[in-house]
Write a protein that holds these residues in place. Structure first.
Motif, PDB file in Angstrom:
ATOM      1  N   ASP A 260       0.876  -1.163   0.000  1.00 49.07           N
ATOM      2  CA  ASP A 260       0.000   0.000   0.000  1.00 49.07           C
ATOM      3  C   ASP A 260       0.916   1.216   0.000  1.00 49.07           C
ATOM      4  OD1 ASP A 260      -2.757  -0.029  -0.119  1.00 49.07           O
ATOM      5  OD2 ASP A 260      -3.072  -0.192   2.033  1.00 49.07           O
ATOM      6  N   VAL A 261       0.757   2.139  -0.937  1.00 47.24           N
ATOM      7  CA  VAL A 261       1.564   3.352  -0.944  1.00 47.24           C
ATOM      8  C   VAL A 261       0.771   4.462  -0.256  1.00 47.24           C
ATOM      9  CG1 VAL A 261       2.839   2.693  -3.026  1.00 47.24           C
ATOM     10  CG2 VAL A 261       0.796   4.075  -3.258  1.00 47.24           C
ATOM     11  N   PHE A 262       1.459   5.235   0.582  1.00 45.62           N
ATOM     12  CA  PHE A 262       0.787   6.350   1.269  1.00 45.62           C
ATOM     13  C   PHE A 262       0.681   7.528   0.322  1.00 45.62           C
ATOM     14  CE2 PHE A 262       1.435  10.439   3.486  1.00 45.62           C
ATOM     15  CZ  PHE A 262       0.183  10.526   4.056  1.00 45.62           C
ATOM     16  N   ILE A 263      -0.552   8.035   0.185  1.00 48.97           N
ATOM     17  CA  ILE A 263      -0.809   9.234  -0.604  1.00 48.97           C
ATOM     18  C   ILE A 263      -1.654  10.154   0.281  1.00 48.97           C
ATOM     19  CG2 ILE A 263      -1.912  10.151  -2.677  1.00 48.97           C
ATOM     20  CD1 ILE A 263      -1.079   7.610  -4.124  1.00 48.97           C
ATOM     21  N   PRO A 264      -1.238  11.416   0.453  1.00 47.32           N
ATOM     22  CA  PRO A 264      -1.867  12.293   1.440  1.00 47.32           C
ATOM     23  C   PRO A 264      -3.357  12.588   1.233  1.00 47.32           C
ATOM     24  CG  PRO A 264       0.095  13.340   0.500  1.00 47.32           C
ATOM     25  CD  PRO A 264      -0.110  12.049  -0.208  1.00 47.32           C
ATOM     26  N   THR A 265      -3.825  12.643   0.002  1.00 42.00           N
ATOM     27  CA  THR A 265      -5.232  12.998  -0.207  1.00 42.00           C
ATOM     28  C   THR A 265      -6.036  11.792  -0.691  1.00 42.00           C
ATOM     29  OG1 THR A 265      -4.937  13.667  -2.508  1.00 42.00           O
ATOM     30  CG2 THR A 265      -4.612  15.376  -0.814  1.00 42.00           C
ATOM     31  N   LYS A 266      -7.293  11.768  -0.299  1.00 44.10           N
ATOM     32  CA  LYS A 266      -8.170  10.660  -0.673  1.00 44.10           C
ATOM     33  C   LYS A 266      -8.364  10.595  -2.189  1.00 44.10           C
ATOM     34  CE  LYS A 266     -12.635   8.584   0.378  1.00 44.10           C
ATOM     35  NZ  LYS A 266     -13.872   8.694   1.134  1.00 44.10           N
ATOM     36  N   SER A 267      -8.537  11.753  -2.823  1.00 46.92           N
ATOM     37  CA  SER A 267      -8.777  11.764  -4.274  1.00 46.92           C
ATOM     38  C   SER A 267      -7.571  11.209  -5.040  1.00 46.92           C
ATOM     39  CB  SER A 267      -9.126  13.165  -4.762  1.00 46.92           C
ATOM     40  OG  SER A 267      -8.061  14.055  -4.508  1.00 46.92           O
ATOM     41  N   ALA A 268      -6.355  11.574  -4.616  1.00 50.88           N
ATOM     42  CA  ALA A 268      -5.150  11.072  -5.278  1.00 50.88           C
ATOM     43  C   ALA A 268      -4.959   9.580  -4.995  1.00 50.88           C
ATOM     44  CB  ALA A 268      -3.927  11.862  -4.833  1.00 50.88           C
ATOM     45  N   ALA A 269      -5.332   9.140  -3.796  1.00 51.46           N
ATOM     46  CA  ALA A 269      -5.234   7.715  -3.464  1.00 51.46           C
ATOM     47  C   ALA A 269      -6.191   6.900  -4.325  1.00 51.46           C
ATOM     48  CB  ALA A 269      -5.522   7.495  -1.981  1.00 51.46           C
ATOM     49  N   LEU A 270      -7.410   7.414  -4.514  1.00 52.44           N
ATOM     50  CA  LEU A 270      -8.377   6.722  -5.373  1.00 52.44           C
ATOM     51  C   LEU A 270      -7.903   6.706  -6.824  1.00 52.44           C
ATOM     52  CD1 LEU A 270     -11.722   8.046  -3.857  1.00 52.44           C
ATOM     53  CD2 LEU A 270     -10.823   5.717  -3.716  1.00 52.44           C
ATOM     54  N   LYS A 271      -7.265   7.781  -7.246  1.00 53.90           N
ATOM     55  CA  LYS A 271      -6.749   7.868  -8.615  1.00 53.90           C
ATOM     56  C   LYS A 271      -5.641   6.833  -8.849  1.00 53.90           C
ATOM     57  CE  LYS A 271      -4.906  11.215 -11.905  1.00 53.90           C
ATOM     58  NZ  LYS A 271      -4.436  12.580 -12.088  1.00 53.90           N
ATOM     59  N   TRP A 272      -4.832   6.566  -7.812  1.00 55.12           N
ATOM     60  CA  TRP A 272      -3.779   5.554  -7.918  1.00 55.12           C
ATOM     61  C   TRP A 272      -4.386   4.197  -8.237  1.00 55.12           C
ATOM     62  CZ3 TRP A 272       1.595   5.176  -7.615  1.00 55.12           C
ATOM     63  CH2 TRP A 272       2.106   3.881  -7.445  1.00 55.12           C
ATOM     64  N   GLY A 273      -5.476   3.856  -7.534  1.00 54.06           N
ATOM     65  CA  GLY A 273      -6.156   2.580  -7.774  1.00 54.06           C
ATOM     66  C   GLY A 273      -5.342   1.392  -7.320  1.00 54.06           C
ATOM     67  N   ARG A 274      -5.406   0.313  -8.115  1.00 48.58           N
ATOM     68  CA  ARG A 274      -4.601  -0.888  -7.848  1.00 48.58           C
ATOM     69  C   ARG A 274      -3.879  -1.229  -9.136  1.00 48.58           C
ATOM     70  NH1 ARG A 274      -4.019  -4.804  -4.310  1.00 48.58           N
ATOM     71  NH2 ARG A 274      -5.773  -4.182  -3.017  1.00 48.58           N
ATOM     72  N   LYS A 275      -2.580  -1.466  -9.037  1.00 50.58           N
ATOM     73  CA  LYS A 275      -1.805  -1.800 -10.226  1.00 50.58           C
ATOM     74  C   LYS A 275      -0.606  -2.657  -9.843  1.00 50.58           C
ATOM     75  CE  LYS A 275      -0.812   2.989 -10.311  1.00 50.58           C
ATOM     76  NZ  LYS A 275      -0.524   4.184 -11.040  1.00 50.58           N
ATOM     77  N   ASN A 276      -0.099  -3.372 -10.801  1.00 44.25           N
ATOM     78  CA  ASN A 276       1.126  -4.129 -10.613  1.00 44.25           C
ATOM     79  C   ASN A 276       2.301  -3.221 -10.943  1.00 44.25           C
ATOM     80  OD1 ASN A 276      -0.149  -6.510  -9.862  1.00 44.25           O
ATOM     81  ND2 ASN A 276      -0.334  -7.210 -11.960  1.00 44.25           N
ATOM     82  N   VAL A 277       3.264  -3.152  -9.999  1.00 46.38           N
ATOM     83  CA  VAL A 277       4.436  -2.306 -10.174  1.00 46.38           C
ATOM     84  C   VAL A 277       5.691  -3.066  -9.774  1.00 46.38           C
ATOM     85  CG1 VAL A 277       3.192  -0.132  -9.784  1.00 46.38           C
ATOM     86  CG2 VAL A 277       4.238  -1.310  -7.859  1.00 46.38           C
ATOM     87  N   LYS A 278       6.832  -2.627 -10.295  1.00 48.07           N
ATOM     88  CA  LYS A 278       8.105  -3.207  -9.892  1.00 48.07           C
ATOM     89  C   LYS A 278       8.598  -2.471  -8.646  1.00 48.07           C
ATOM     90  CE  LYS A 278       9.688  -5.025 -14.226  1.00 48.07           C
ATOM     91  NZ  LYS A 278      10.682  -5.077 -15.256  1.00 48.07           N
ATOM     92  N   ILE A 279       9.102  -3.243  -7.699  1.00 47.73           N
ATOM     93  CA  ILE A 279       9.671  -2.662  -6.489  1.00 47.73           C
ATOM     94  C   ILE A 279      11.114  -3.119  -6.371  1.00 47.73           C
ATOM     95  CG2 ILE A 279       8.842  -4.525  -4.993  1.00 47.73           C
ATOM     96  CD1 ILE A 279       8.431  -2.371  -2.806  1.00 47.73           C
ATOM     97  N   LYS A 280      11.988  -2.187  -5.981  1.00 46.20           N
ATOM     98  CA  LYS A 280      13.401  -2.498  -5.781  1.00 46.20           C
ATOM     99  C   LYS A 280      13.715  -2.346  -4.301  1.00 46.20           C
ATOM    100  CE  LYS A 280      14.706  -0.798 -10.340  1.00 46.20           C
ATOM    101  NZ  LYS A 280      15.448   0.229 -11.079  1.00 46.20           N
ATOM    102  N   ILE A 281      14.270  -3.371  -3.707  1.00 47.57           N
ATOM    103  CA  ILE A 281      14.714  -3.320  -2.315  1.00 47.57           C
ATOM    104  C   ILE A 281      16.139  -2.789  -2.342  1.00 47.57           C
ATOM    105  CG2 ILE A 281      15.108  -4.644  -0.204  1.00 47.57           C
ATOM    106  CD1 ILE A 281      12.172  -4.645  -1.217  1.00 47.57           C
ATOM    107  N   LEU A 282      16.395  -1.710  -1.593  1.00 40.96           N
ATOM    108  CA  LEU A 282      17.701  -1.051  -1.610  1.00 40.96           C
ATOM    109  C   LEU A 282      18.522  -1.423  -0.383  1.00 40.96           C
ATOM    110  CD1 LEU A 282      16.462   2.480  -2.720  1.00 40.96           C
ATOM    111  CD2 LEU A 282      17.292   0.624  -4.168  1.00 40.96           C
ATOM    112  N   LYS A 283      19.813  -1.437  -0.581  1.00 42.98           N
ATOM    113  CA  LYS A 283      20.743  -1.759   0.506  1.00 42.98           C
ATOM    114  C   LYS A 283      20.936  -0.558   1.396  1.00 42.98           C
ATOM    115  CE  LYS A 283      25.326  -3.619   1.178  1.00 42.98           C
ATOM    116  NZ  LYS A 283      26.535  -4.044   0.512  1.00 42.98           N
TER     117      LYS A 283
END
Length: 189
Positions: A166-189
């Motif tokens: 879950d990514v934190f987005i400060p506003t409800k409208s922007a969070a709804l706009k994000w929706g649900r999607k498949n994304v690549k995540i990189k774990i950093l050292k």
């Protein structure tokens, strides 16, 4: 003369015991509601890593009324960082995989705005924080999320199991706009 010497000795002993008690009290801190390791480190001019080391903490999770050592044998002054952990662009990639990403906000009904690691999202809406399954991504890990940017794994969620974030987005409208999607995540050292 003897009475005066006894009174002075007693006063000196009382003074020394009081100063020893106050220095012992200054070496510990009792956690208050809303405190984070970062906030405590700034108050006592020590690093978060020293606080974790001195108190044998494996994560950033602290609880109210918990007593923490705020001084130690290898005390090093906290270095001022130019960037917050969520905005760090440094670090080598340790692992990369695809996750299902949804968005959340701190302003929902019944939400405290305080993450699992103690970050106050209502007071810091500009931070980039993701909620993770700690069995997949450890809390406190720096990451890069495709389409979101550099962030810190600082929260958990009831529906966040396995390769979901879950990514934190400060506003409800922007969070709804994000929706649900498949994304690549990189774990950093």
């Amino acid at each position: 003369m003897k009475k005066l010497l006894i009174i002075l000795s007693f006063a000196l002993a009382l003074f020394l015991s009081t100063s020893l008690e106050s220095s012992a009290a200054a070496s510990t801190y009792t956690v208050k509601s809303g405190d984070t390791l970062y906030k405590i480190s700034k108050m006592h001019k020590v690093s978060v890593s020293n606080l974790k080391s001195w108190n044998k903490l494996k994560s950033d999770v602290i609880k109210p009324k918990q007593k923490l050592k705020v001084t130690g044998s290898a005390a090093k002054p906290a270095k001022a960082k130019a960037k917050t952990p969520s905005r760090s662009t440094s670090g080598s990639v340790v692992k990369e995989f695809t996750v299902s990403a949804s968005a959340y906000t701190a302003s929902c009904k019944g939400c405290s705005g305080i993450t699992r690691t103690g970050i106050n999202l209502k007071k810091n809406p500009g931070l980039k924080v993701i909620a993770v399954d700690p069995r997949v991504i450890k809390l406190g890990t720096k990451v890069h999320v495709e389409g979101y940017g550099y962030a810190v794994a600082g929260d958990t969620g009831g529906a966040i199991k396995g390769n979901k974030i879950d990514v934190f987005i400060p506003t409800k409208s922007a969070a709804l706009k994000w929706g649900r999607k498949n994304v690549k995540i990189k774990i950093l050292k």
